[in-house]
Design a protein around this motif. Structure first.
Motif, PDB file in Angstrom:
ATOM      1  N   TYR A  28       0.735  -1.235   0.195  1.00  0.00           N
ATOM      2  CA  TYR A  28      -0.107   0.013   0.012  1.00  0.00           C
ATOM      3  C   TYR A  28       0.816   1.353   0.091  1.00  0.00           C
ATOM      4  O   TYR A  28       1.815   1.292   0.706  1.00  0.00           O
ATOM      5  CB  TYR A  28      -1.033   0.001   1.408  1.00  0.00           C
ATOM      6  CG  TYR A  28      -1.974   0.929   1.420  1.00  0.00           C
ATOM      7  CD1 TYR A  28      -3.176   0.731   0.652  1.00  0.00           C
ATOM      8  CD2 TYR A  28      -1.879   2.257   2.016  1.00  0.00           C
ATOM      9  CE1 TYR A  28      -4.020   1.672   0.366  1.00  0.00           C
ATOM     10  CE2 TYR A  28      -3.013   3.012   2.018  1.00  0.00           C
ATOM     11  CZ  TYR A  28      -4.271   2.866   1.355  1.00  0.00           C
ATOM     12  OH  TYR A  28      -5.069   3.808   1.284  1.00  0.00           O
ATOM     13  N   PRO A  29       0.636   2.087  -0.686  1.00  0.00           N
ATOM     14  CA  PRO A  29       1.538   3.329  -0.833  1.00  0.00           C
ATOM     15  C   PRO A  29       1.501   4.218   0.590  1.00  0.00           C
ATOM     16  O   PRO A  29       0.677   4.424   1.280  1.00  0.00           O
ATOM     17  CB  PRO A  29       0.793   4.327  -1.869  1.00  0.00           C
ATOM     18  CG  PRO A  29      -0.461   3.797  -2.452  1.00  0.00           C
ATOM     19  CD  PRO A  29      -0.768   2.262  -1.487  1.00  0.00           C
ATOM     20  N   THR A  31       4.589   7.300   2.053  1.00  0.00           N
ATOM     21  CA  THR A  31       5.694   8.267   1.844  1.00  0.00           C
ATOM     22  C   THR A  31       6.327   7.965   3.142  1.00  0.00           C
ATOM     23  O   THR A  31       5.659   7.835   4.263  1.00  0.00           O
ATOM     24  CB  THR A  31       5.324   9.645   1.920  1.00  0.00           C
ATOM     25  OG1 THR A  31       4.447  10.039   0.774  1.00  0.00           O
ATOM     26  CG2 THR A  31       6.658  10.534   1.626  1.00  0.00           C
ATOM     27  N   THR A  34       7.043   4.635  -0.742  1.00  0.00           N
ATOM     28  CA  THR A  34       6.387   4.152  -2.206  1.00  0.00           C
ATOM     29  C   THR A  34       7.182   3.871  -3.283  1.00  0.00           C
ATOM     30  O   THR A  34       6.934   2.888  -4.201  1.00  0.00           O
ATOM     31  CB  THR A  34       5.385   5.196  -2.346  1.00  0.00           C
ATOM     32  OG1 THR A  34       4.574   5.765  -1.285  1.00  0.00           O
ATOM     33  CG2 THR A  34       4.268   4.733  -3.464  1.00  0.00           C
TER      34      THR A  34
ATOM     35  N   GLY B 175      -9.002   7.498  -1.872  1.00  0.00           N
ATOM     36  CA  GLY B 175      -8.252   6.524  -1.181  1.00  0.00           C
ATOM     37  C   GLY B 175      -8.457   6.541   0.364  1.00  0.00           C
ATOM     38  O   GLY B 175      -8.746   5.422   1.035  1.00  0.00           O
ATOM     39  N   TYR B 205      -4.065   7.731  -6.008  1.00  0.00           N
ATOM     40  CA  TYR B 205      -3.344   8.266  -4.745  1.00  0.00           C
ATOM     41  C   TYR B 205      -2.499   9.280  -5.004  1.00  0.00           C
ATOM     42  O   TYR B 205      -1.449   9.043  -5.820  1.00  0.00           O
ATOM     43  CB  TYR B 205      -2.559   7.138  -4.065  1.00  0.00           C
ATOM     44  CG  TYR B 205      -3.465   6.182  -3.419  1.00  0.00           C
ATOM     45  CD1 TYR B 205      -3.899   6.525  -2.093  1.00  0.00           C
ATOM     46  CD2 TYR B 205      -3.558   4.822  -3.968  1.00  0.00           C
ATOM     47  CE1 TYR B 205      -4.591   5.379  -1.567  1.00  0.00           C
ATOM     48  CE2 TYR B 205      -4.287   4.002  -3.219  1.00  0.00           C
ATOM     49  CZ  TYR B 205      -4.820   4.380  -2.088  1.00  0.00           C
ATOM     50  OH  TYR B 205      -5.676   3.337  -1.444  1.00  0.00           O
ATOM     51  N   THR B 208       1.123  10.458  -2.364  1.00  0.00           N
ATOM     52  CA  THR B 208       2.311   9.502  -2.650  1.00  0.00           C
ATOM     53  C   THR B 208       2.774   9.228  -3.964  1.00  0.00           C
ATOM     54  O   THR B 208       3.828   8.536  -4.024  1.00  0.00           O
ATOM     55  CB  THR B 208       1.813   8.270  -1.924  1.00  0.00           C
ATOM     56  OG1 THR B 208       0.301   7.678  -2.484  1.00  0.00           O
ATOM     57  CG2 THR B 208       1.490   8.184  -0.336  1.00  0.00           C
ATOM     58  N   GLN B 211      -0.373   6.331  -7.389  1.00  0.00           N
ATOM     59  CA  GLN B 211      -0.721   4.818  -7.231  1.00  0.00           C
ATOM     60  C   GLN B 211      -2.091   4.491  -7.573  1.00  0.00           C
ATOM     61  O   GLN B 211      -3.008   5.350  -7.527  1.00  0.00           O
ATOM     62  CB  GLN B 211      -0.190   4.090  -5.857  1.00  0.00           C
ATOM     63  CG  GLN B 211       1.313   4.203  -5.883  1.00  0.00           C
ATOM     64  CD  GLN B 211       1.808   5.683  -5.205  1.00  0.00           C
ATOM     65  OE1 GLN B 211       0.914   6.375  -4.688  1.00  0.00           O
ATOM     66  NE2 GLN B 211       2.812   5.965  -5.657  1.00  0.00           N
ATOM     67  N   VAL B 212      -2.296   3.271  -8.012  1.00  0.00           N
ATOM     68  CA  VAL B 212      -3.526   2.796  -8.438  1.00  0.00           C
ATOM     69  C   VAL B 212      -4.453   2.723  -6.884  1.00  0.00           C
ATOM     70  O   VAL B 212      -3.785   2.429  -5.914  1.00  0.00           O
ATOM     71  CB  VAL B 212      -3.599   1.436  -9.024  1.00  0.00           C
ATOM     72  CG1 VAL B 212      -3.177   0.268  -7.900  1.00  0.00           C
ATOM     73  CG2 VAL B 212      -4.864   1.206  -9.654  1.00  0.00           C
TER      74      VAL B 212
END
Lengths: 388, 350
Positions: A28-29, A31, A34, B175, B205, B208, B211-212
């Motif tokens: 999962y992203p 910071t 990522t 998200g 997203y 960050t 992203q998907v």
């Protein structure tokens, strides 16, 4: 032949995961992690790594998916930071309790509130007692190698392994990293083969996992996790020696820098070690016999080695980029506790510095050394550079 | 000549302008020019007809359009009349969002709705999770709380039940609301918690790095889906309706200059129980660049092209329906809990 590549700490992790022939990646992203999984998703999408990449809806699910994959015998990987690691906490216990050799890269980031994306170690150290092995890195090369060594150790002792790198200072900073070829890595860490003896959702031998245990049995499960950690220390030492034989890079449970004749020792971890080394070289020129002990392996904790190396020194200063609230810096607690059984032991001073990514410079380290040299009595906790 | 022409003052605050170019391209009367560094400058103020497309579509609250009064006003005096700016904390020099981001447009819609309703700032609590949308409570001059990823509605539950007299507006990204916070989202709707959830859905997203997300349409690209997303996306409005929300509406940022935009947000704030406003929004930096177009104005045009009002027909497969999509009059949680308490106390007193 291996080759050098200028790469960030994050991408060093991605390349190492590729080299390790990981089969399932779930993430999962967050910071500053990522980039690790972004590059991996490309590597998988391009067919360069034969793996399944799962985009999940939270870190909790990311670790749960890794647990599921590892339970079927697959080599699984995830990466996270701070809040993400905290959200995984329940699953971290599960991964260790279920004895699954998952490797996780955690990019150290300060916990909220208030929000911060910069580095300190409280996120990873808060997972100290989950049963995961932990290693702290000073350079991107260490980061790369630690993932490969991590799988090698984890799969032998059946414990999960966490490699830890500082936000931005490593994660987003480029350094030359020696990337090994697939053949070279395969020689050290062969591709994962399904072994029904260990893992074990096996269609030919169906079993139940994770079921309720009575007090008459549970206790022994925990005992065995501890025994596995004790064994992991030996396995780690053996594997880093083998790694050094093949690739020429030698890692210990910790790194000793100018320690041979040192009266005074700075105990450090992660990237601020580089500042400490720089400061120590300057202090040596002034005639101060000082060296650095850089902690690498934090779990399992190398008690015996710490006693052997620190026992006879005049003074020790432990520098913590973390704080165990209501107690001391966490490395400080651990070093003191390791030294306690010795009859004669040096006074140990604990310094807190660089929390929330505040810059740590060689001058700060020199100040710490000055302060340590002046002190006679041990004090509870020393904060360096608090501005009120 | 349009009789409204020549009656307006138009001022661009160059401290706030991020050169996204939306106003320049959106103005029907070509009032603006683009400076060499990209900033918008007012070149033909006398042509302005006061349609307010530029200021409502400005994500940075940089444009003020007011009717000329009896006495001439300086640029500073005009800027002071900007209603939206009065809802931004004075120490915020500019927003962190990328040039042309839709979040600022939604932010302006929210504060204008609050202004229309005449609710005092201190009676509003704005709660967010994290990510790009999560920055909004840092700027809004309400009581604000910036919480953890996905948990904004859980925090808001405590705030609303402890202080039922406050209006709680929860701003979340896609998200935040339906990925990591999906469980809180459906349970807030099920309970019919008396809060207004504004979900800014840009399909990716953003903070960050693109992203998907569980709202990324099938086949669309993201940094963790380099060959496109194989999975189907959530329909956030249907999810809310199915879970029990009292009020469900979908808007798009391209509508921000239309009265319906603030009107629907205002209605959601007033509504008892759980109200959801999903706003389709542009992320030019990631979603746009990877999938459609990087230009913010062209993204707005794309949104216009691929959405349709409820009751009309879609032009393409996969187009999004806009408007108030569902409404019911179920009792809100605050009332239910009060009634329950009274009935139980009365029953035991007897």
């Amino acid at each position: 032949m291996s080759f050098k590549k200028v790469t960030t700490g994050n991408h060093a992790v991605s390349y190492a995961v590729w080299s390790s022939r990981v089969q399932v990646i779930s993430a999962y992203p967050i910071t500053p992690q990522t980039q690790i999984v972004e590059l991996l998703s490309e590597i998988v999408a391009e067919g360069q790594l034969d793996a399944i990449f799962i985009n999940v809806e939270s870190e909790h699910s990311a670790m749960a998916a890794c647990i599921g994959a590892a339970a079927t015998g697959a080599r699984a990987f995830t990466a996270t930071s701070a809040q993400g690691l905290a959200l995984m906490h329940e699953m971290l216990h599960w991964a260790a309790g279920a004895r699954l050799p998952i490797v996780l890269a955690n990019v150290n980031r300060a916990m909220a509130p208030p929000w911060s994306v910069w580095t300190d170690q409280n996120d990873a150290l808060a997972q100290r007692d989950t049963g995961w092995m932990q290693i702290y890195n000073e350079s991107n090369q260490e980061v790369y190698d630690s993932v490969i060594i991590g799988y090698k150790v984890a799969e032998q002792v059946r414990l999960p392994f966490m490699t830890v790198l500082d936000a931005f200072v490593l994660s987003h900073t480029s350094e030359p990293v020696e990337i090994l070829t697939q053949e070279e890595v395969d020689e050290f860490l062969p591709p994962r083969e399904f072994d029904p003896k260990f893992y074990s959702i096996d269609l030919n031998d169906p079993r139940g996992y994770g079921l309720l245990t009575m007090p008459s049995d549970y206790y022994e499960f925990r005992y065995k996790v501890q025994i596995a950690h004790e064994k992991a220390l030996e396995v780690y030492k053996r594997e880093v020696e083998l790694f050094a034989e093949i690739f020429g890079r030698k890692y210990g449970v910790f790194e000793e820098f100018m320690l041979d004749d040192a009266d005074y020792v700075l105990v450090t971890s992660a990237t601020l070690t580089s500042d400490a080394k720089y400061a120590v070289k300057k202090l040596r020129e002034k005639g101060i016999k000082i060296g650095v002990l850089k902690m690498r392996l934090f779990r399992p904790f190398p008690f015996e080695d710490i006693r052997r190396v620190l026992g006879d020194r005049k003074k020790v200063a432990v520098i913590d980029r973390n704080i165990g609230f209501g107690h001391h810096g966490i490395f400080y607690q651990e070093i003191k506790s390791a030294l306690y059984p010795l009859e004669k032991r040096p006074p140990v001073f604990g310094y807190i510095i660089g929390i929330g990514g505040r810059d740590v410079t060689p001058a700060d380290i020199e100040d710490i050394v000055d302060d340590m040299l002046k002190r006679e009595e041990m004090t509870e906790i020393i904060w360096k550079g608090v501005r009120l | 000549m349009n009789p409204r022409q020549g009656k307006f003052r138009v001022v661009v605050d160059e401290e706030r302008c991020k050169a996204c170019g939306i106003c320049i391209k959106a103005c029907p009367k070509n009032v603006f020019d683009q400076r060499e560094d990209g900033l918008a400058v007012v070149a033909r103020e006398e042509d302005c007809i006061g349609c307010h497309i530029c200021d409502r579509l400005c994500p940075d609250f940089a444009i003020t359009v007011v009717e000329k009064g009896d006495k001439p006003l300086s640029d500073e005096e005009v800027t002071k009349l900007n209603i939206a700016r009065n809802y931004v904390r004075s120490y915020v020099p500019r927003f962190v969002w990328c040039p042309g981001c839709g979040i600022g447009i939604v932010f302006q819609g929210i504060v204008r709705a609050v202004h229309q309703l005449g609710i005092p700032k201190d009676k509003i609590v704005m709660v967010s999770g994290i990510g790009c949308t999560g920055r909004m409570p840092g700027y809004a001059d309400f009581n604000t709380l910036h919480t953890t990823h996905g948990r904004a509605l859980a925090f808001a539950t405590g705030i609303k039940l402890a202080n039922p007299e406050l209006h709680v507006i929860v701003v979340m990204g896609d998200g935040d609301s339906v990925a990591i916070g999906g469980n809180h989202f459906i349970h807030a709707a099920r309970r019919n918690l008396d809060v207004t959830a504004v979900v800014i859905n840009n399909g990716i997203y953003g903070m960050t790095g693109g992203q998907v997300a569980p709202t990324t349409p099938t086949g669309r690209r993201a940094t963790t889906a380099p060959y496109g997303n194989p999975e189907p996306p959530f329909d956030i409005c249907k999810l809310a309706e199915g879970a029990g929300a009292n009020f469900v509406a979908r808007l798009s940022t391209h509508q921000a200059y239309m009265p319906i935009f603030t009107k629907i947000i205002a209605k959601a704030i007033q509504k008892e129980g759980f109200s959801l406003v999903e706003v389709l929004s542009q992320c030019p930096t990631y979603y746009g660049r990877f999938n459609i177009v990087e230009d913010p104005y062209k993204m707005l045009q794309w949104l216009k092209e691929h959405t349709y009002m409820k009751g009309r027909k879609p032009k393409h497969e996969g187009d999004f329906v806009l408007g108030v999509l569902y409404e019911s009059d179920r009792e809100g949680l605050v009332k239910v809990l009060n009634r329950w308490r009274e009935e139980k106390i009365n029953a035991s007193a007897k």
